[in-house]
Design an enzyme around this catalytic site. Structure first.
Site, PDB file in Angstrom:
ATOM      1  N   TYR A 212      58.468  48.691  48.288  1.00 44.04           N
ATOM      2  CA  TYR A 212      58.602  47.749  49.401  1.00 44.04           C
ATOM      3  C   TYR A 212      60.044  47.601  49.882  1.00 44.04           C
ATOM      4  O   TYR A 212      60.347  47.847  51.055  1.00 44.04           O
ATOM      5  CB  TYR A 212      58.045  46.380  48.999  1.00 44.04           C
ATOM      6  CG  TYR A 212      58.101  45.348  50.094  1.00 44.04           C
ATOM      7  CD1 TYR A 212      57.254  45.435  51.195  1.00 44.04           C
ATOM      8  CD2 TYR A 212      58.998  44.287  50.035  1.00 44.04           C
ATOM      9  CE1 TYR A 212      57.307  44.487  52.209  1.00 44.04           C
ATOM     10  CE2 TYR A 212      59.057  43.333  51.037  1.00 44.04           C
ATOM     11  CZ  TYR A 212      58.206  43.436  52.130  1.00 44.04           C
ATOM     12  OH  TYR A 212      58.259  42.499  53.135  1.00 44.04           O
ATOM     13  N   SER A 407     -11.790  40.372  14.303  1.00 42.19           N
ATOM     14  CA  SER A 407     -10.374  39.994  14.275  1.00 42.19           C
ATOM     15  C   SER A 407      -9.477  41.108  13.763  1.00 42.19           C
ATOM     16  O   SER A 407      -8.333  41.235  14.213  1.00 42.19           O
ATOM     17  CB  SER A 407     -10.189  38.740  13.406  1.00 42.19           C
ATOM     18  OG  SER A 407     -10.844  37.635  13.985  1.00 42.19           O
TER      19      SER A 407
END
EC number: 3.1.21.-
Length: 668
Positions: A212, A407
């Site tokens: 920058y 069952s």
């Protein structure tokens, strides 16, 4: 270009930036706005009042030396920027450094422990402003706002001291208030999306300078363009560096910090839509969820046994119980929506045992054989229902007297599925509380449906309905196969004292009726947990796919309530170890149902040709006794021949040679 063509000053600047590349730094901005106090204009360049301060004078002299040495050969900067502006920039540079040093003293920080970078710039709209990067191991991100307030206070005080405009004490106080209230010193921040508050944002020291600040142009025309006046730093790397060398440092730094290999990442549409970073906690939960689904974990007990580490990890977190519950609910929901009960059973089949598996001798098929049924047909029908292919007939009903195997078959199927929900008759208000997000619903010892008959009919037919849950809102039950056992006639519905016959036929239309009446011996035992996976694998292997189209192809029609499971009859040799192909005999062909004649051995032939023994009591006398017991007179009873008479008649009709010849023909 090779590294030998760059000056030593350039290489030192690059190395200094690389050394501090990842250091987190505060980013401050100093400014000085034009103000008017009681008709007196105070501009940004009116702060050059002489002051008797050796330290400040020394700092101003250093800034002046740096600016003079970095002037370009064309002298454009010297001719375009007036001396007053240059002098003001030099003074501001000294004041900013003075503010930094005063902050260091207040925090007991040695200046040599800090790294800083200062650059004075000119903007078309903003005018003069100065960027300051500050890094120190002793300064945390939380102290950023405090540092800004301290620097703003020192900055306003020095501006009032050096203001060359003749101000009264009141006006000086007002100028200082304006500088502090207007925040002539700011710090880089970001606004949080959720809290809507501003937080200090840190920047990378080396990257910020190279990418920058060093790329900016030097100011030439203050009224026409923007750029920088002067740069100074704690390492004395850019104080005297020329404009061209600054760009060279930025270029070299960018090339050297570039990664050697660039990884190509493919972003899916879902990740793009999400648009946020996943936390480590989310990633951990997703990995755990994948493991649970792959291992078919459907209960907390299974999780404790198969994945104890992940269970303990989640349990130790805040709100761990709710996290465990929600994770397990997602797992069961995934299985319920992506798999059928038949597929879950088929996954558990042991292919090594399938080769020698004898279907007829499995415990389930032994129960069916006791009733004279075609056990393959029964298993095929059950498999279609488990695969959600039974249509409206979505329930397997095992009913009959006690101890007939209802069952144990239902339990074996439920254990093989795993993700099973149980109907709770004791919970009158919420009987289906456990039946959401399941692959199978098990109703043990079903009784009178009563007022819940409509819910039962909807679930037993595979409809999607919503049910109420205790402590929660209503929840949807997707089409789920049902397996039911009972000793009662569930087709008779009683509400109070009133029977409702209108429900009988709809209930029958929803049931795959399997009535077991043969009582099992006491040592029969339970169905092995590997049996039903092998049964399903055997059906698939021999072409009995679990679809209703395949069922009708093999057995002619879809099953009904009064289905005759004994037809078509099945040969006893089916599925023996030496049998390769399955053969069934059609019910429409009576000849195919005759028993195979058993060959007679010679001793049997001799026994048949021997004279018959004469009973002590003639048949006629036996008939008379029976008729007397029944109240029938002797006149009504016709005399029956004796055994000797029958034998004589037979020998008169058939000679011994004829009998022996007939038996030999049968043997052939």
């Amino acid at each position: 270009m090779s590294g030998n063509q760059y000056t030593e000053e350039v290489m030192e600047g690059v190395n200094w930036l690389k050394k501090h590349a990842e250091n987190e730094a505060f980013s401050f901005v100093f400014k000085c706005d034009n103000v008017q106090l009681n008709g007196k204009d105070v501009h940004w360049n009116n702060y050059t009042k002489p002051i008797q301060n050796e330290e400040l004078t020394s700092l101003i002299r250093g800034a002046q030396t740096a600016m003079d040495q970095t002037e370009e050969e064309e002298m454009d900067w010297e001719s375009e920027v007036d001396s007053l502006a240059k002098k003001q920039v030099q003074t501001f540079d000294a004041l900013i450094k003075k503010c930094l040093f005063e902050v260091f003293v207040s925090k007991n920080i040695e200046p040599n422990e800090c790294v800083w970078f200062i650059q004075h710039e000119w903007g078309k709209d903003q005018g003069w402003h100065c960027h300051v990067l500050l890094h120190s191991k002793n300064l945390q991100q939380a102290t950023g706002k405090w540092l800004r307030r301290q620097m703003n206070m020192y900055w306003s005080r020095w501006l009032v001291t050096l203001c060359s405009v003749n101000l009264t004490p009141t006006e000086k106080i007002k100028l200082r208030e304006i500088a502090e209230d207007s925040e002539w010193v700011t710090i880089l921040t970001y606004r949080h999306k959720q809290t809507k508050k501003d937080y200090v944002k840190m920047v990378h020291f080396g990257n910020m300078i190279a990418y920058y600040f060093l790329t900016k142009k030097k100011i030439v025309h203050m009224t026409k363009e923007s750029g920088y006046f002067l740069s100074t730093d704690s390492g004395w790397k850019f104080n005297f560096m020329k404009y061209q060398d600054r760009h060279t440092v930025s270029t070299l730094y960018t090339e050297q910090m570039k990664p050697e290999t660039v990884e190509t990442t493919v972003t899916t549409a879902q990740e793009t839509k999400r648009g946020r970073i996943q936390t480590k906690k989310e990633v951990s939960i997703k990995c755990t969820l994948r493991d649970l689904v792959s291992k078919r974990v459907t209960s907390p007990e299974d999780w404790m046994m198969l994945q104890p580490d992940s269970y303990i990890e989640m349990m130790a977190q805040p709100g761990g119980e709710n996290l465990l519950k929600n994770t397990l609910e997602i797992c069961t929901l995934t299985l319920a929506r992506t798999k059928t009960a038949f597929e879950l059973i088929l996954e558990k089949a042991n292919n090594t045992k399938l080769t020698n598996f004898d279907l007829a001798n499995s415990r389930t098929c032994q129960i069916f054989r006791m009733h004279g049924w075609n056990w393959i047909k029964v298993c095929h029908a059950i498999a279609c229902v488990l695969n959600r292919q039974g249509g409206k007939r979505n329930t397997v009903l095992f009913h009959g007297p006690a101890s007939t195997g209802k069952s144990i078959i239902a339990q074996a199927i439920a254990q093989a599925v795993g993700n099973v929900g149980c109907y709770n008759a004791a919970n009158v208000n919420f009987p289906f509380n456990d039946c959401t997000n399941k692959n199978l619903i098990w109703i043990e010892e079903a009784g009178n449906f009563g007022q819940q008959v409509n819910q039962f009919k909807a679930i037993c037919s595979g409809q999607t309905i919503r049910i109420d849950q205790k402590g929660k809102g209503s929840k949807q039950i997707e089409p789920t196969p049902v397996i039911m056992t009972t000793n009662e006639n569930i087709t008779i519905v009683r509400i109070g004292c009133e029977e409702r016959p209108e429900h009988t036929q709809p209930i029958r239309d929803r049931m795959l009726n399997i009535k077991l009446v043969c009582k099992l011996p006491g040592d029969f035992g339970l169905v092995d947990k590997e049996e039903w996976p092998l049964i399903c694998a055997w059906l698939v292997k021999h072409g009995y796919e679990s679809t209703m189209a395949n069922y009708t192809h093999h057995w002619g029609k879809v099953p009904e309530w009064d289905e005759n499971w004994a037809e078509p009859k099945i040969q006893e040799g089916v599925n023996s170890p030496g049998c390769k192909d399955l053969e069934t005999q059609a019910a429409s062909n009576p000849q195919s149902q005759d028993h195979v004649l058993t060959p007679l051995t010679p001793d049997v032939v001799d026994l048949a040709l021997e004279p018959w023994s004469t009973p002590d009591t003639p048949i006629a006398e036996t008939a008379n006794q029976q008729s007397n017991q029944l109240g029938v007179t002797h006149k009504d009873v016709q005399a029956s021949p004796t055994w000797s008479e029958i034998e004589a008649d037979l020998r008169a009709i058939f000679t011994s040679e004829q009998l022996e010849e007939d038996f030999r023909d049968d043997l052939d």
